[in-house]
Write a protein that holds these residues in place. Structure first.
Motif, mmCIF file in Angstrom:
data_model
loop_
_atom_site.group_PDB
_atom_site.id
_atom_site.type_symbol
_atom_site.label_atom_id
_atom_site.label_comp_id
_atom_site.label_asym_id
_atom_site.label_seq_id
_atom_site.Cartn_x
_atom_site.Cartn_y
_atom_site.Cartn_z
ATOM 1 N N UNK A 205 13.474 1.563 -16.819
ATOM 2 C CA UNK A 205 13.582 0.123 -17.209
ATOM 3 C C UNK A 205 12.310 -0.924 -16.109
ATOM 4 N N UNK A 206 12.498 -0.266 -15.001
ATOM 5 C CA UNK A 206 11.410 -1.173 -14.348
ATOM 6 C C UNK A 206 9.731 -0.122 -14.147
ATOM 7 N N UNK A 207 9.520 0.417 -14.394
ATOM 8 C CA UNK A 207 8.701 0.686 -15.422
ATOM 9 C C UNK A 207 7.982 0.150 -16.487
ATOM 10 N N UNK A 208 8.551 -0.475 -16.986
ATOM 11 C CA UNK A 208 8.207 -0.650 -18.751
ATOM 12 C C UNK A 208 7.999 -2.289 -18.084
ATOM 13 N N UNK A 209 8.300 -2.375 -16.700
ATOM 14 C CA UNK A 209 8.046 -3.814 -16.455
ATOM 15 C C UNK A 209 7.079 -3.695 -15.705
ATOM 16 N N UNK A 210 5.969 -3.092 -15.664
ATOM 17 C CA UNK A 210 4.561 -2.621 -15.166
ATOM 18 C C UNK A 210 4.630 -3.399 -13.650
ATOM 19 N N UNK A 211 3.692 -4.234 -12.595
ATOM 20 C CA UNK A 211 3.532 -4.384 -11.688
ATOM 21 C C UNK A 211 4.872 -4.825 -11.391
ATOM 22 N N UNK B 32 6.820 10.804 -13.001
ATOM 23 C CA UNK B 32 5.858 10.150 -13.413
ATOM 24 C C UNK B 32 5.689 9.509 -12.217
ATOM 25 N N UNK B 33 5.742 8.508 -10.887
ATOM 26 C CA UNK B 33 5.960 7.207 -10.354
ATOM 27 C C UNK B 33 5.071 7.113 -9.331
ATOM 28 N N UNK B 34 4.239 8.575 -8.540
ATOM 29 C CA UNK B 34 3.138 8.446 -8.400
ATOM 30 C C UNK B 34 1.999 7.715 -8.925
ATOM 31 N N UNK B 35 1.755 7.980 -10.049
ATOM 32 C CA UNK B 35 0.711 7.836 -10.944
ATOM 33 C C UNK B 35 1.382 6.627 -11.916
ATOM 34 N N UNK B 36 2.913 5.816 -12.149
ATOM 35 C CA UNK B 36 3.475 4.499 -12.644
ATOM 36 C C UNK B 36 2.685 4.217 -11.024
ATOM 37 N N UNK B 37 2.748 3.950 -10.071
ATOM 38 C CA UNK B 37 2.289 3.001 -9.266
ATOM 39 C C UNK B 37 0.897 3.105 -8.957
ATOM 40 N N UNK C 181 -1.295 2.751 -11.540
ATOM 41 C CA UNK C 181 -1.353 2.140 -12.189
ATOM 42 C C UNK C 181 -1.464 0.760 -11.746
ATOM 43 N N UNK C 182 -0.310 0.402 -11.381
ATOM 44 C CA UNK C 182 0.342 -0.848 -11.359
ATOM 45 C C UNK C 182 0.504 -1.262 -9.840
ATOM 46 N N UNK C 183 0.871 -1.287 -9.145
ATOM 47 C CA UNK C 183 0.606 -1.697 -8.224
ATOM 48 C C UNK C 183 1.147 -0.457 -6.950
ATOM 49 N N UNK C 184 -0.462 0.089 -6.362
ATOM 50 C CA UNK C 184 -0.102 1.563 -5.541
ATOM 51 C C UNK C 184 0.643 0.808 -3.980
ATOM 52 N N UNK C 185 0.172 -0.488 -4.069
ATOM 53 C CA UNK C 185 0.363 -1.437 -2.211
ATOM 54 C C UNK C 185 1.465 -1.230 -2.128
ATOM 55 N N UNK C 186 2.609 -1.878 -3.174
ATOM 56 C CA UNK C 186 3.301 -1.796 -3.044
ATOM 57 C C UNK C 186 4.345 -0.627 -2.406
ATOM 58 N N UNK C 187 4.226 0.960 -3.478
ATOM 59 C CA UNK C 187 4.520 2.181 -2.783
ATOM 60 C C UNK C 187 3.723 2.461 -1.675
ATOM 61 N N UNK C 188 2.821 1.827 -1.642
ATOM 62 C CA UNK C 188 2.337 1.667 -0.024
ATOM 63 C C UNK C 188 3.986 1.124 1.071
ATOM 64 N N UNK C 189 3.503 0.055 0.862
ATOM 65 C CA UNK C 189 4.973 -1.294 1.826
ATOM 66 C C UNK C 189 5.951 -0.332 1.864
ATOM 67 N N UNK C 190 6.713 0.168 0.486
ATOM 68 C CA UNK C 190 7.759 1.509 0.312
ATOM 69 C C UNK C 190 7.719 2.371 1.118
ATOM 70 N N UNK C 191 6.552 3.022 1.917
ATOM 71 C CA UNK C 191 6.265 4.163 1.782
ATOM 72 C C UNK C 191 6.966 2.999 3.731
ATOM 73 N N UNK C 192 5.858 2.089 4.478
ATOM 74 C CA UNK C 192 5.644 1.358 5.352
ATOM 75 C C UNK C 192 7.666 1.653 6.087
ATOM 76 N N UNK C 193 8.045 0.594 5.185
ATOM 77 C CA UNK C 193 9.986 0.591 5.741
ATOM 78 C C UNK C 193 10.198 1.634 5.600
ATOM 79 N N UNK C 194 10.322 2.310 4.966
ATOM 80 C CA UNK C 194 10.929 3.736 5.400
ATOM 81 C C UNK C 194 10.868 4.529 6.820
ATOM 82 N N UNK C 195 9.686 4.078 6.887
ATOM 83 C CA UNK C 195 8.459 4.677 8.277
ATOM 84 C C UNK C 195 9.450 4.119 9.408
ATOM 85 N N UNK C 196 9.375 2.519 8.908
ATOM 86 C CA UNK C 196 10.247 1.821 9.953
ATOM 87 C C UNK C 196 11.714 2.249 10.357
#
Length: 575
Positions: free
Chosen positions: A393-399, A443-448, A450-465
């Motif tokens: 459902x979130x993938x359907x909402x794009x960015x 296909x989450x990595x491909x979706x990120x 296309x839609x919002x790669x920085x969001x996935x970067x910030x997800x990883x940064x939050x996990x790293x924290x």
């Protein structure tokens, strides 16, 4: 009731969404909603399907845009009942929403319902601690009160041993003190934190409650409210507060922002996690913004002189309670739950040395329940955020869907920072597997990308924290996944900047677990790479630039001369 010969409902719902879609129950529902056909010979089932048909039409009749256009055109917007559309299908949309009269809190039915909820709360606490709690803290919200109409307020009253008196118009006019010999349990002291919007809307309830607490504090029957009030009064006197003022301050049990102030600042501070270590800063922020007491002799008062009365009254709190009455919003869908209940846990821990038990008064269904906050969050994560159907459902909402996933991870971190006991190590592992390793092959990595790669970067940064702060003892598999994916993303988006401490930690993580791990050297994964250029190319470029500037200046001078010449001709003709 079992429908159409289906098995036990709970087991049936656990069979998976695909099986549910093909079931007889959904077939009956689909026929009723879309074809208007109903089974014969079962009136009870037919009535249920009729109700479902009415509710479905109401829920799908979206009038929001039409109402907005009417409003912009200065036309009348009809009033309509607000609330949670799943819990209350009669809720309207495209209307001027109303709740109810705030002076009717709690309603008689809500106060009655609070009895079972309060008994379950005490039973749950006793089962774990073998004693009654001495002091409970409650977080009251305006939106919640409008949905449950005062069930949690009723629990506050039952803890104190109070009973509402309603007038003929249904408004609460007074809280009677129930004699101790009529109670099946000793009175329990309370501390009530109200949101700033609640303070603005339900000041009537707050005033009546403050008056009742002051009367309990004045009783000479050995009740715990009176004992704690006296102890607080003596502490304040010892700190230089005059006796009369100390007496009035010691009665205060209701706390919120200063009048006109909103929010706590805990949410932003929690996510600015490189600016603090430990959780003392979060507790301090929470207590500083919510230190203003509301009582019968003072409204929005603070002690000053370095004394935080809210923190003083939180001493000895055994458990804290907040409600959830909406099927749309849980504990992770917004940052407010960790802001207020999580912030309260951090504050209690700062004054008591240990966290209180955290409970949720779950009022999403007609039959409420009391559940531990950790269990509520665990259920919510499994049912929604780690559910592949929600992710699709979130993938359907794009960015916007990418940002929603990011917000979820941030809210988990907020809970981890304020109330560490409610988040488990395996939940961080699960989020890494789903949102970074793409466990469900969506296909989450491909979706990120296309839609919002920085969001996935910030997800990883939050996990790293979470790893850096030792909240999460991540597995090697998770570290490899985080490091590898982050290195890929940074290569594509070198302009992105993480917080310095997070960036340094990610550099170490990529060096140790990334694609080139073990090859020696420290891989700096933050910032752009500067490319060296030869002196010749630099000089050539510089000479060309100078030449262009000279030509531009000559062009301007020439244009000015021509313009001046033409202007002089016109002047001569005009004389």
């Amino acid at each position: 009731m079992q429908l159409a010969g289906e098995e036990d409902p709970e087991e049936f719902l656990a069979t998976g969404i695909d099986n549910i879609k093909q079931s007889k129950v959904i077939g009956l529902l689909r026929n009723a909603l879309f074809d208007g056909t109903f089974p014969e010979g079962n009136e009870q089932l037919k009535n249920m399907l009729n109700t479902a048909q009415v509710n479905y039409k109401r829920l799908t009749d979206n009038q929001e845009i039409l109402a907005l256009l009417k409003a912009l055109n200065g036309e009348f917007i009809a009033a309509g009942l607000g609330g949670d559309p799943v819990r209350m299908p009669e809720t309207s949309n495209g209307t001027n929403l109303y709740g109810f009269d705030p002076l009717k809190i709690p309603t008689p039915s809500a106060y009655k319902s609070s009895e079972q909820a309060f008994e379950q709360l005490i039973k749950n606490y006793q089962a774990e601690h073998q004693v009654y709690p001495d002091k409970l803290a409650f977080s009251l919200w305006s939106g919640e009160a409008q949905r449950h109409m005062g069930v949690v307020e009723g629990q506050v009253l039952r803890a104190l041993g109070l009973k509402p008196v309603w007038g003929r118009n249904g408004r609460v006019s007074y809280f009677d003190i129930i004699a101790q010999d009529q109670l099946s349990y000793p009175r329990i002291d309370v501390v009530v934190q109200v949101t700033s919007v609640y303070r603005d809307q339900f000041d009537g309830f707050m005033s009546l409650l403050a008056d009742a607490i002051a009367r309990l504090a004045a009783l000479d029957d050995g009740n715990i409210i009176a004992k704690n009030t006296l102890a607080t009064q003596l502490e304040l006197i010892n700190k230089g507060i005059k006796k009369q003022e100390a007496t009035e301050l010691a009665e205060l049990r209701i706390f919120s922002n200063q009048p006109g102030d909103y929010g706590t600042g805990v949410t932003n501070l929690a996510l600015d996690s490189t600016s603090w270590e430990g959780d003392g800063a979060l507790a301090e922020q929470y207590l500083a913004r919510l230190q203003y007491g509301y009582g019968r002799k003072g409204w929005g008062v603070s002690v000053g002189q370095g004394i935080n009365l809210f923190g003083q009254q939180l001493k000895g709190v055994d458990a804290a309670i907040m409600s959830r009455s909406s099927n749309l919003h849980g504990m992770l869908s917004t940052d407010h739950p960790f802001e207020f209940l999580g912030g309260m846990a951090a504050a209690v821990r700062s004054v008591n040395g240990q966290s209180p038990e955290l409970y949720i008064s779950d009022l999403r269904q007609p039959t409420g329940r009391i559940v531990k906050a950790a269990d509520f969050i665990s259920e919510e994560m499994r049912a929604r955020y780690l559910n592949p159907n929600w992710i699709k459902g979130m993938q359907g909402e794009g960015y916007a869907g990418a940002l929603e996933i990011l917000n979820t991870v941030n809210n988990v971190f907020g809970w981890q920072a304020t109330a560490p006991d409610v988040i488990r190590n395996d939940q961080w592992e699960a989020m890494s597997q789903v949102f970074v390793e793409d466990k469900y092959k969506l296909g989450l990595n491909e979706w990120f990308d296309e839609q919002q790669p920085v969001a996935q970067m910030q997800i990883i940064e939050r996990m790293a924290e979470a790893i850096r702060k030792d909240y999460w003892q991540a597995s090697d598999q998770a570290k490899i996944a985080l490091a590898t994916r982050y290195a890929e993303l940074l290569q594509e988006h070198p302009q992105h900047k993480a917080a310095i401490k997070t960036a340094d930690f990610l550099s170490e993580l990529v060096a140790g677990y990334g694609p080139n791990a073990g090859q020696g050297g420290n891989q700096n994964v933050v910032g752009q790479t500067l490319q060296q250029v030869t002196e010749q190319s630099s000089n050539t470029s510089s000479n060309i630039t100078r030449l262009l500037l000279v030509l531009a200046m000559l062009g301007l001078i020439l244009s000015g001369a021509i313009y001046q010449k033409q202007l002089n001709k016109h002047r001569i003709k005009g004389q």
